[in-house]
Design a protein around this motif. Structure first.
Motif, PDB file in Angstrom:
ATOM      1  N   THR A 197       0.912  -1.225   0.015  1.00 51.90           N
ATOM      2  CA  THR A 197      -0.460  -0.015   0.416  1.00 51.90           C
ATOM      3  C   THR A 197       0.912   1.199   0.129  1.00 51.90           C
ATOM      4  O   THR A 197       0.148   2.211  -0.404  1.00 51.90           O
ATOM      5  CB  THR A 197      -0.805   0.212   1.088  1.00 51.90           C
ATOM      6  OG1 THR A 197      -1.668  -0.899   1.331  1.00 51.90           O
ATOM      7  CG2 THR A 197      -1.753   1.397   1.963  1.00 51.90           C
ATOM      8  N   LYS A 198       1.887   1.653   0.523  1.00 56.88           N
ATOM      9  CA  LYS A 198       2.516   2.483   1.043  1.00 56.88           C
ATOM     10  C   LYS A 198       3.737   2.730  -0.323  1.00 56.88           C
ATOM     11  O   LYS A 198       3.801   3.279  -0.251  1.00 56.88           O
ATOM     12  CB  LYS A 198       3.600   2.753   2.133  1.00 56.88           C
ATOM     13  CG  LYS A 198       2.872   2.308   2.863  1.00 56.88           C
ATOM     14  CD  LYS A 198       1.963   3.747   3.923  1.00 56.88           C
ATOM     15  CE  LYS A 198       2.549   4.431   3.956  1.00 56.88           C
ATOM     16  NZ  LYS A 198       1.211   5.685   3.891  1.00 56.88           N
TER      17      LYS A 198
ATOM     18  N   GLU B 190       1.273   4.388  -3.008  1.00 57.75           N
ATOM     19  CA  GLU B 190       1.347   5.580  -2.124  1.00 57.75           C
ATOM     20  C   GLU B 190       2.317   6.323  -3.167  1.00 57.75           C
ATOM     21  O   GLU B 190       2.020   7.603  -3.817  1.00 57.75           O
ATOM     22  CB  GLU B 190       0.245   5.427  -1.609  1.00 57.75           C
ATOM     23  CG  GLU B 190       0.678   6.634  -0.437  1.00 57.75           C
ATOM     24  CD  GLU B 190       0.657   7.063   0.814  1.00 57.75           C
ATOM     25  OE1 GLU B 190      -0.574   8.131   0.712  1.00 57.75           O
ATOM     26  OE2 GLU B 190       1.398   6.574   1.262  1.00 57.75           O
TER      27      GLU B 190
ATOM     28  N   LYS C  92      -3.100   7.466  -6.033  1.00 57.64           N
ATOM     29  CA  LYS C  92      -3.802   8.274  -4.893  1.00 57.64           C
ATOM     30  C   LYS C  92      -4.078   6.487  -3.811  1.00 57.64           C
ATOM     31  O   LYS C  92      -4.750   6.201  -4.045  1.00 57.64           O
ATOM     32  CB  LYS C  92      -5.344   8.393  -4.982  1.00 57.64           C
ATOM     33  CG  LYS C  92      -6.389   9.389  -4.183  1.00 57.64           C
ATOM     34  CD  LYS C  92      -7.830   9.915  -4.492  1.00 57.64           C
ATOM     35  CE  LYS C  92      -7.711   8.627  -5.447  1.00 57.64           C
ATOM     36  NZ  LYS C  92      -9.615   8.232  -4.826  1.00 57.64           N
ATOM     37  N   PHE C  93      -3.555   7.562  -2.526  1.00 61.57           N
ATOM     38  CA  PHE C  93      -4.818   6.399  -1.318  1.00 61.57           C
ATOM     39  C   PHE C  93      -5.196   6.725  -0.239  1.00 61.57           C
ATOM     40  O   PHE C  93      -5.268   8.322   0.248  1.00 61.57           O
ATOM     41  CB  PHE C  93      -3.273   5.813  -0.594  1.00 61.57           C
ATOM     42  CG  PHE C  93      -3.584   5.540   1.240  1.00 61.57           C
ATOM     43  CD1 PHE C  93      -4.118   4.144   1.188  1.00 61.57           C
ATOM     44  CD2 PHE C  93      -3.165   5.991   1.796  1.00 61.57           C
ATOM     45  CE1 PHE C  93      -4.350   2.582   1.702  1.00 61.57           C
ATOM     46  CE2 PHE C  93      -3.297   5.282   3.464  1.00 61.57           C
ATOM     47  CZ  PHE C  93      -4.146   3.260   2.748  1.00 61.57           C
ATOM     48  N   ASP C  94      -6.352   7.060  -0.343  1.00 62.06           N
ATOM     49  CA  ASP C  94      -7.644   6.968   0.267  1.00 62.06           C
ATOM     50  C   ASP C  94      -8.688   5.562   0.884  1.00 62.06           C
ATOM     51  O   ASP C  94      -8.460   4.509   0.392  1.00 62.06           O
ATOM     52  CB  ASP C  94      -8.400   7.830   0.101  1.00 62.06           C
ATOM     53  CG  ASP C  94      -9.167   7.719  -0.744  1.00 62.06           C
ATOM     54  OD1 ASP C  94      -9.216   6.367  -1.859  1.00 62.06           O
ATOM     55  OD2 ASP C  94      -9.495   9.090  -1.846  1.00 62.06           O
ATOM     56  N   HIS C  95      -9.466   5.789   1.254  1.00 58.24           N
ATOM     57  CA  HIS C  95     -10.467   4.612   1.434  1.00 58.24           C
ATOM     58  C   HIS C  95     -11.393   4.061   0.590  1.00 58.24           C
ATOM     59  O   HIS C  95     -12.131   2.845   0.544  1.00 58.24           O
ATOM     60  CB  HIS C  95     -11.832   5.259   2.677  1.00 58.24           C
ATOM     61  CG  HIS C  95     -13.000   6.347   2.186  1.00 58.24           C
ATOM     62  ND1 HIS C  95     -12.664   7.019   1.644  1.00 58.24           N
ATOM     63  CD2 HIS C  95     -13.875   5.858   1.322  1.00 58.24           C
ATOM     64  CE1 HIS C  95     -13.596   8.115   1.289  1.00 58.24           C
ATOM     65  NE2 HIS C  95     -14.266   6.917   1.213  1.00 58.24           N
ATOM     66  N   THR C  96     -11.119   4.721  -0.311  1.00 57.85           N
ATOM     67  CA  THR C  96     -11.895   4.288  -2.389  1.00 57.85           C
ATOM     68  C   THR C  96     -10.716   3.306  -2.567  1.00 57.85           C
ATOM     69  O   THR C  96     -10.964   2.778  -3.583  1.00 57.85           O
ATOM     70  CB  THR C  96     -12.432   5.162  -3.025  1.00 57.85           C
ATOM     71  OG1 THR C  96     -11.285   5.985  -3.250  1.00 57.85           O
ATOM     72  CG2 THR C  96     -13.541   6.093  -1.885  1.00 57.85           C
ATOM     73  N   THR C  97      -9.612   3.708  -2.230  1.00 57.39           N
ATOM     74  CA  THR C  97      -8.116   3.361  -3.410  1.00 57.39           C
ATOM     75  C   THR C  97      -8.431   1.600  -3.483  1.00 57.39           C
ATOM     76  O   THR C  97      -8.539   1.588  -5.109  1.00 57.39           O
ATOM     77  CB  THR C  97      -6.777   3.141  -2.580  1.00 57.39           C
ATOM     78  OG1 THR C  97      -6.762   4.437  -2.324  1.00 57.39           O
ATOM     79  CG2 THR C  97      -5.570   3.070  -3.389  1.00 57.39           C
TER      80      THR C  97
ATOM     81  N   SER D 157     -11.359   3.207  -6.605  1.00 57.71           N
ATOM     82  CA  SER D 157     -10.141   4.162  -7.997  1.00 57.71           C
ATOM     83  C   SER D 157      -9.507   3.188  -8.597  1.00 57.71           C
ATOM     84  O   SER D 157      -8.929   3.526  -9.857  1.00 57.71           O
ATOM     85  CB  SER D 157      -9.878   5.588  -6.885  1.00 57.71           C
ATOM     86  OG  SER D 157      -9.639   4.823  -5.980  1.00 57.71           O
TER      87      SER D 157
END
Length: 158
Positions: A49-50, A53, A58-63, A67
């Motif tokens: 994940t990192k 990013e 883009k990293f958020d709750h929808t990644t 998205s």
């Protein structure tokens, strides 16, 4: 996965351009103070994940749901040495292959002395959000990874 040696994995480290640090916590070990095998998957999942990013995704709750809907479909891991409670470690991450709808991400975990702990290979598939079937990885996503990995990446997804 063909059994590989610690020395072979050590030589591969030069291909990895991203890493994160961690420390083994109490809830991650068994009664002997050794990291539970499943925890390595969690360590590597966070590192992936990192890494994404860091590549510019883009990293958020929808990644991973809308998205960039990626689902892990395959893992293979080689274990070399244990990690113990309170040990610090480093998780190295790279993409080794991008296909049409799949991406292969590799991780190596070392302790702070550089001793190889594990090597993990994971295959993730990009899904359509309408029918959850594999779909072509978008060019923007593909380009982020290609810029990060350069000539060390195998791309067969055109």
């Amino acid at each position: 996965m063909k059994k590989i040696t610690e020395e072979e994995v050590q030589k591969e480290l030069k291909l990895f351009k991203h890493s994160i640090m961690g420390q083994v916590k109490f809830h991650e070990v068994d009664s002997f103070g050794v990291v539970h095998n499943i925890q390595y998957f969690y360590f590597c999942e966070w590192a992936r994940t990192k890494y994404l990013e860091f590549c510019g995704i883009k990293f958020d709750h929808t990644t991973f749901t809308t998205s960039n809907p990626l689902m892990t479909v395959y893992h293979e891991m080689n274990y070399f040495n244990p990690l113990l409670l309170s040990f610090e470690y480093e998780v190295f991450t790279r993409t080794s292959h991008i296909g049409n709808s799949s991406i292969t991400i590799e991780n190596i975990i070392t302790d702070l002395d550089g001793k190889i702990i594990i090597k993990l290979k994971s295959v993730l598939v990009y899904l359509s959000t309408t029918d959850y079937k594999p779909t072509r990885i978008p060019d923007e996503f593909r380009n982020f990874i290609m810029q990060m990995e350069g000539n060390d990446l195998i791309s067969s997804g055109k």
